[in-house]
Design a protein around this motif. Structure first.
Motif, PDB file in Angstrom:
ATOM      1  N   LYS A  47      12.610  -5.792  -2.276  1.00  0.00           N
ATOM      2  CA  LYS A  47      11.376  -5.121  -1.869  1.00  0.00           C
ATOM      3  C   LYS A  47      11.234  -3.778  -2.590  1.00  0.00           C
ATOM      4  N   VAL A  48      10.014  -3.503  -3.034  1.00  0.00           N
ATOM      5  CA  VAL A  48       9.699  -2.234  -3.682  1.00  0.00           C
ATOM      6  C   VAL A  48       8.905  -1.384  -2.691  1.00  0.00           C
ATOM      7  N   MET A  49       9.414  -0.172  -2.455  1.00  0.00           N
ATOM      8  CA  MET A  49       8.790   0.736  -1.500  1.00  0.00           C
ATOM      9  C   MET A  49       8.261   1.964  -2.229  1.00  0.00           C
ATOM     10  N   LEU A  50       7.129   2.483  -1.777  1.00  0.00           N
ATOM     11  CA  LEU A  50       6.569   3.709  -2.332  1.00  0.00           C
ATOM     12  C   LEU A  50       6.604   4.816  -1.282  1.00  0.00           C
ATOM     13  N   ASP A  51       7.010   6.016  -1.726  1.00  0.00           N
ATOM     14  CA  ASP A  51       7.084   7.168  -0.842  1.00  0.00           C
ATOM     15  C   ASP A  51       6.247   8.314  -1.404  1.00  0.00           C
ATOM     16  N   GLU A  52       6.783   9.027  -2.396  1.00  0.00           N
ATOM     17  CA  GLU A  52       6.076  10.193  -2.936  1.00  0.00           C
ATOM     18  C   GLU A  52       4.712   9.833  -3.525  1.00  0.00           C
ATOM     19  N   THR A  53       4.505   8.582  -3.860  1.00  0.00           N
ATOM     20  CA  THR A  53       3.203   8.126  -4.354  1.00  0.00           C
ATOM     21  C   THR A  53       2.141   8.133  -3.254  1.00  0.00           C
ATOM     22  N   ILE A  54       2.578   7.967  -2.003  1.00  0.00           N
ATOM     23  CA  ILE A  54       1.640   7.751  -0.895  1.00  0.00           C
ATOM     24  C   ILE A  54       1.506   9.017  -0.047  1.00  0.00           C
ATOM     25  N   HIS A  55       0.445   9.773  -0.305  1.00  0.00           N
ATOM     26  CA  HIS A  55       0.133  10.951   0.503  1.00  0.00           C
ATOM     27  C   HIS A  55      -1.054  10.686   1.422  1.00  0.00           C
ATOM     28  N   SER A  56      -2.053  10.004   0.937  1.00  0.00           N
ATOM     29  CA  SER A  56      -3.315   9.868   1.667  1.00  0.00           C
ATOM     30  C   SER A  56      -3.669   8.402   1.886  1.00  0.00           C
ATOM     31  N   PRO A  57      -4.631   8.131   2.759  1.00  0.00           N
ATOM     32  CA  PRO A  57      -5.137   6.760   2.881  1.00  0.00           C
ATOM     33  C   PRO A  57      -5.662   6.224   1.554  1.00  0.00           C
ATOM     34  N   MET A  58      -6.275   7.075   0.732  1.00  0.00           N
ATOM     35  CA  MET A  58      -6.759   6.635  -0.576  1.00  0.00           C
ATOM     36  C   MET A  58      -5.601   6.189  -1.470  1.00  0.00           C
ATOM     37  N   ASP A  59      -4.472   6.913  -1.415  1.00  0.00           N
ATOM     38  CA  ASP A  59      -3.293   6.501  -2.183  1.00  0.00           C
ATOM     39  C   ASP A  59      -2.826   5.121  -1.730  1.00  0.00           C
ATOM     40  N   ALA A  60      -2.830   4.903  -0.430  1.00  0.00           N
ATOM     41  CA  ALA A  60      -2.410   3.608   0.101  1.00  0.00           C
ATOM     42  C   ALA A  60      -3.344   2.505  -0.381  1.00  0.00           C
ATOM     43  N   ALA A  61      -4.640   2.789  -0.385  1.00  0.00           N
ATOM     44  CA  ALA A  61      -5.613   1.791  -0.831  1.00  0.00           C
ATOM     45  C   ALA A  61      -5.400   1.443  -2.306  1.00  0.00           C
ATOM     46  N   LYS A  62      -5.143   2.443  -3.134  1.00  0.00           N
ATOM     47  CA  LYS A  62      -4.915   2.200  -4.562  1.00  0.00           C
ATOM     48  C   LYS A  62      -3.656   1.360  -4.781  1.00  0.00           C
ATOM     49  N   ALA A  63      -2.586   1.676  -4.068  1.00  0.00           N
ATOM     50  CA  ALA A  63      -1.337   0.929  -4.219  1.00  0.00           C
ATOM     51  C   ALA A  63      -1.505  -0.518  -3.778  1.00  0.00           C
ATOM     52  N   CYS A  64      -2.197  -0.715  -2.657  1.00  0.00           N
ATOM     53  CA  CYS A  64      -2.407  -2.080  -2.155  1.00  0.00           C
ATOM     54  C   CYS A  64      -3.322  -2.873  -3.080  1.00  0.00           C
ATOM     55  N   LYS A  65      -4.301  -2.214  -3.663  1.00  0.00           N
ATOM     56  CA  LYS A  65      -5.273  -2.906  -4.510  1.00  0.00           C
ATOM     57  C   LYS A  65      -4.611  -3.578  -5.696  1.00  0.00           C
ATOM     58  N   ILE A  66      -3.573  -2.957  -6.267  1.00  0.00           N
ATOM     59  CA  ILE A  66      -2.920  -3.544  -7.448  1.00  0.00           C
ATOM     60  C   ILE A  66      -1.572  -4.182  -7.114  1.00  0.00           C
ATOM     61  N   ASP A  67      -1.270  -4.349  -5.815  1.00  0.00           N
ATOM     62  CA  ASP A  67      -0.004  -4.981  -5.393  1.00  0.00           C
ATOM     63  C   ASP A  67       1.209  -4.236  -5.945  1.00  0.00           C
ATOM     64  N   ALA A  68       1.212  -2.912  -5.792  1.00  0.00           N
ATOM     65  CA  ALA A  68       2.280  -2.096  -6.355  1.00  0.00           C
ATOM     66  C   ALA A  68       3.478  -1.936  -5.436  1.00  0.00           C
ATOM     67  N   ALA A  69       3.373  -2.413  -4.188  1.00  0.00           N
ATOM     68  CA  ALA A  69       4.473  -2.186  -3.248  1.00  0.00           C
ATOM     69  C   ALA A  69       4.509  -3.261  -2.177  1.00  0.00           C
ATOM     70  N   ASP A  70       5.720  -3.472  -1.655  1.00  0.00           N
ATOM     71  CA  ASP A  70       5.909  -4.328  -0.484  1.00  0.00           C
ATOM     72  C   ASP A  70       5.880  -3.511   0.798  1.00  0.00           C
ATOM     73  N   ILE A  71       6.279  -2.231   0.700  1.00  0.00           N
ATOM     74  CA  ILE A  71       6.401  -1.356   1.861  1.00  0.00           C
ATOM     75  C   ILE A  71       5.885   0.030   1.465  1.00  0.00           C
ATOM     76  N   LEU A  72       5.160   0.679   2.367  1.00  0.00           N
ATOM     77  CA  LEU A  72       4.734   2.058   2.171  1.00  0.00           C
ATOM     78  C   LEU A  72       5.490   2.958   3.147  1.00  0.00           C
ATOM     79  N   ASN A  73       6.013   4.058   2.633  1.00  0.00           N
ATOM     80  CA  ASN A  73       6.720   5.024   3.468  1.00  0.00           C
ATOM     81  C   ASN A  73       5.741   6.124   3.881  1.00  0.00           C
ATOM     82  N   ILE A  74       5.386   6.126   5.150  1.00  0.00           N
ATOM     83  CA  ILE A  74       4.492   7.138   5.702  1.00  0.00           C
ATOM     84  C   ILE A  74       5.322   8.327   6.168  1.00  0.00           C
ATOM     85  N   LYS A  75       4.945   9.511   5.733  1.00  0.00           N
ATOM     86  CA  LYS A  75       5.550  10.736   6.255  1.00  0.00           C
ATOM     87  C   LYS A  75       4.427  11.646   6.751  1.00  0.00           C
ATOM     88  N   LEU A  76       4.574  12.129   7.955  1.00  0.00           N
ATOM     89  CA  LEU A  76       3.533  12.957   8.541  1.00  0.00           C
ATOM     90  C   LEU A  76       3.281  14.209   7.710  1.00  0.00           C
TER      91      LEU A  76
END
Length: 357
Positions: free
Chosen positions: A237-266
């Motif tokens: 599994k490929v996880m993204l952390d520092e790439t994911i700051h905002s909901p828009m970042d999450a949408a971009k990552a999901c759109k191109i299938d860049a990750a299996d898991i997103l690491n949310i940090k408050l």
């Protein structure tokens, strides 16, 4: 109901020993805690855990940002969480740890008004989570020794191993850790942006042989295309952390299938309000989430753990950082109970933390 005061205080968190990752070494953290007070006697606690390499903030900067927020939030309804986020975003770009401090305090107030624990306010799926324990970068031998101690003495069944400086040392460390803890312990790796694409593919193929289940943030935060390529080349599994700051970042990552898991940090996303959006985007795209943490006290850790418990799609938790502290409680009782690697959220209103200042 109206906000009548916001109190701001710095909190120095000392660690038991220095903690090393691919791009930093920390032996303490300077955080900022807030108390949002209402005219009806309710108050909420919040915390900012700024980390300049990720959020671009320092404790002093957070204090000044919170003073700006205070000047504009007095008189607002604390339950107007969307309106308050809209105002904070208009006042200043970024500064997500400062925004998270206000956000957590607002949700604490909401839980107290509803007489419900935060995990129920956020969704209520469960009241328990299982967290991993992180092994910082050291010699492979020392990392294996610590891993064995965390499993045998402390009862952790999931280990997150820091990597990303030296690929060959990373492989050796994981080999020794697997030998030390056995085959039943779940292993994942966090490279903290330390690899290039070619190194990542080569190292991850070796990690597959060791039984590593997931690798987090192999590449620099901006390289979404590289993450997609790595995901196509490996069988973990490929996880993204520092790439994911905002909901828009999450949408971009999901759109191109860049990750299996997103690491949310408050602290990256500005608090629970945006964290809920990120999870919803991920779930709609069949991507699971984990909630991670910076070096945080029990205020922010309880907020993050409550989010994990609240949502079915958040299947993993990395909520261990307060355990590295010289004083894990920091004078803050409550929030949750701990049995080895299981946190049970308390059925007390809001965060359920007994603390005031």
């Amino acid at each position: 109901m109206r906000i009548v005061d916001i109190k701001i205080e710095k909190l120095r968190i000392n660690l038991k020993k220095p903690f090393k990752i691919a791009f930093a070494v920390q032996d303490y953290a300077d955080n900022v805690i807030v108390k949002v007070v209402t005219d009806e006697g309710y108050f909420g606690l919040g915390e900012a855990a700024p980390f300049a390499p990720v959020t671009g903030e320092t404790a002093d900067g957070v204090v000044e940002t919170l003073k700006l927020f205070k000047s504009c939030l007095i008189g607002m309804d604390p339950l107007n969480i969307e309106g308050i986020h809209t105002l904070m975003n208009r006042l200043i770009v970024g500064n997500t740890a400062a925004k998270a401090a206000i956000d957590i305090a607002l949700y604490d107030i909401k839980g107290k008004i509803l007489s419900q624990p935060l995990y129920k306010v956020l969704g209520g799926y469960d009241n328990k989570i299982q967290t991993d324990m992180t092994i910082g970068i050291d010699t492979p031998e020392n990392m294996a020794m610590e891993a064995k101690q965390r499993v045998n003495d402390d009862g952790f069944r999931i280990l997150k191993v820091k990597a990303g400086i030296n690929p060959s040392e990373d492989i050796k460390a994981l080999q020794l850790i697997r030998k030390a803890v056995g085959d039943d312990i779940r292993l994942r790796v966090d490279a903290n942006q330390g690899y290039c694409v070619n190194d990542a593919i080569a190292v991850l193929k070796e990690f597959e042989k060791i039984g590593v289940e997931a690798v987090e943030q192999c590449l620099p935060y901006w390289n979404l295309d590289g993450s997609k390529l790595i995901r196509e080349k490996v069988n973990l599994k490929v996880m993204l952390d520092e790439t994911i700051h905002s909901p828009m970042d999450a949408a971009k990552a999901c759109k191109i299938d860049a990750a299996d898991i997103l690491n949310i940090k408050l602290m990256k996303c500005g608090g629970l309000y945006n964290a809920l959006k990120i999870n919803a985007i991920a779930e709609a795209n069949n991507v699971r989430c984990m909630v991670g943490c910076m070096l945080e006290s029990k205020i922010a850790i309880t907020a993050g753990a409550s989010l994990v418990a609240a949502k079915k799609n958040i299947t993993e938790a990395d909520c261990d950082s307060f355990m590295y502290c010289s004083d894990p409680e920091n004078g803050m009782k409550g929030g949750f109970e701990i049995d080895k690697d299981i946190f049970t959220l308390l059925d007390k209103p809001g965060l359920g933390i007994e603390f005031d200042f």
